[in-house]
Scaffold this active site. Sequence first.
Site, short mmCIF file in Angstrom:
data_model
loop_
_atom_site.label_atom_id
_atom_site.label_comp_id
_atom_site.label_asym_id
_atom_site.label_seq_id
_atom_site.Cartn_x
_atom_site.Cartn_y
_atom_site.Cartn_z
CG ASP A 429 -1.90 1.09 1.32
OD1 ASP A 429 -1.67 2.12 0.65
OD2 ASP A 429 -2.90 0.94 2.04
CG HIS A 430 3.22 4.02 -3.17
ND1 HIS A 430 4.12 4.59 -2.29
CD2 HIS A 430 3.82 4.05 -4.37
CE1 HIS A 430 5.20 4.97 -2.95
NE2 HIS A 430 5.05 4.64 -4.21
#
Length: 457
Positions: A429-430
């Site tokens: 999850d950036h």
Amino acid sequence: MAIVEIKVPDIGDFSEVAVIEVLVQPGDTIKTEQSLITVESDKASMEIPSSQSGVVKDILVKLGDRVAQGSVILTMDAAANPPALAPANPAPANPAPQATVPSAPASAPALSAAVVASPSPEVAAALAAAPAAVPQAMPVHAPATAVPGALPHASPSIRKFARELGVPLEEVRGSGPKGRITEEDVKNFTKAVMSGGARTQAMAGAGASGDGAALGLLPWPKVDFEKFGPVQRQALSRIKKISGANLHRNWVMIPHVTNHDHADVTELESLRQQLNRENEKAGIKVTLLAFVIKAVVAALRKFPEFNTSLDGETLVYKQYFHIGFAADTPNGLVVPVLKNADQKGVLQISQELAELSKKAREGKLTPAEMTGGCFSISSLGGIGGRYFSPIINAPEVAILGLSKSFTEPVWNGEAFTPRLTLPMSLSYDHRVIDGALAARFNAYLGQLLGDFRRVML
Ligand code: CAO
């Protein structure tokens, strides 16, 4: 009282325009500036306001008539002291007709919210008049004629009315000439939505119906498959429906990036085979996955950002290590969770993996065995493929995909030697994890699997 004629004023460049709406009736009491008719040219539509107040006597135009400056619209018993509509700003001496301009999409809140909040008297009246029963033919989604981005065909007063109600005008099917949306159409749409007989596209999107309307996407293609050949239909399994909805949400809501790397598992594979020979009698089979779980725990300790969950704008760091693993079952994908992996050895993990996998395939997992995960692993190693992009299992922030290991020649500084290589795909999850950190995590995992003694450090 005096009988006066109300005429079409100067309407600028338009020499002759068609009457497309008559907004008043004989006997109506009219205020100055109140709209009387709507006219339409090739380029725009506009409402013609009354220059007088009074009571309408005769209407001298009808739908479809063409009118120009000076055409008599109606006759009126004019009031002695015409009360003007209470304008917020002083009205100009010769009010210009109000043209329909491509207004911005209604920024009003969703229909129900707008209605419940504070309906205007006009809206309240419309709602009060709404019958309980709703016409069955109300559109559930945008009518087939709705073109994304196209302006709905409606007069300014209808636009205003729709804005007050929070009605998305582009979803209303017009029943007037040339598909024009009338006040009645807006009211019917409102009644249908309020009674649950229809849904706006925003509501459909919020319900994760998968039609993409909330994202402004085109509707899902409707294909008559039978036209092209015989087909068979089968309802989705319960698990597929549940996992599908979860995967869809996770895919749409999490900005995924996948980092691909590999590990040299040549030595690890020798160790695994040796352990399997030693434990054959005990009936324990050690798979690569058990080693990877142990190595992942060590990597989570070193990179605690991977053992977190987003809670609004807060990051929750977990102090426990529960590892989920995707299991392929006849009914679909499930993710059993191996609890407290940090407190277990590879043999115990192997045993528990086998038990949980069996239960998963038999559909016997309990909810407790499928919840509480910190990080997931999706192993396709027993099947094939090289690299893939696993979807993060929210609210976790990363997932590791394993593909089938293969032997490749690796240069050791002097010669090429055959090495067993495990492809690893780490989706993260950036919002929580930066690319550099993900690359470090994956590289570290590769080191651990390349020399498993490091897991103990
Ligand atoms: N490379 C090469 N061989 C591998 C391997 C890898 N990365 N991983 C496993 N194998 C081998 C195993 O050693 C085993 O071989 P042997 O029988 O000769 O020892 C064989 O593949 C089968 O292993 P397995 O799949 O039964 O066991 P596992 O512990 O590796 O995996 C489980 C268990 C539950 C993860 C697996 O059965 C499964 O369901 N995988 C599918 C997961 C999935 O569908 N993911 C996609 C999710 S997104 O749609």
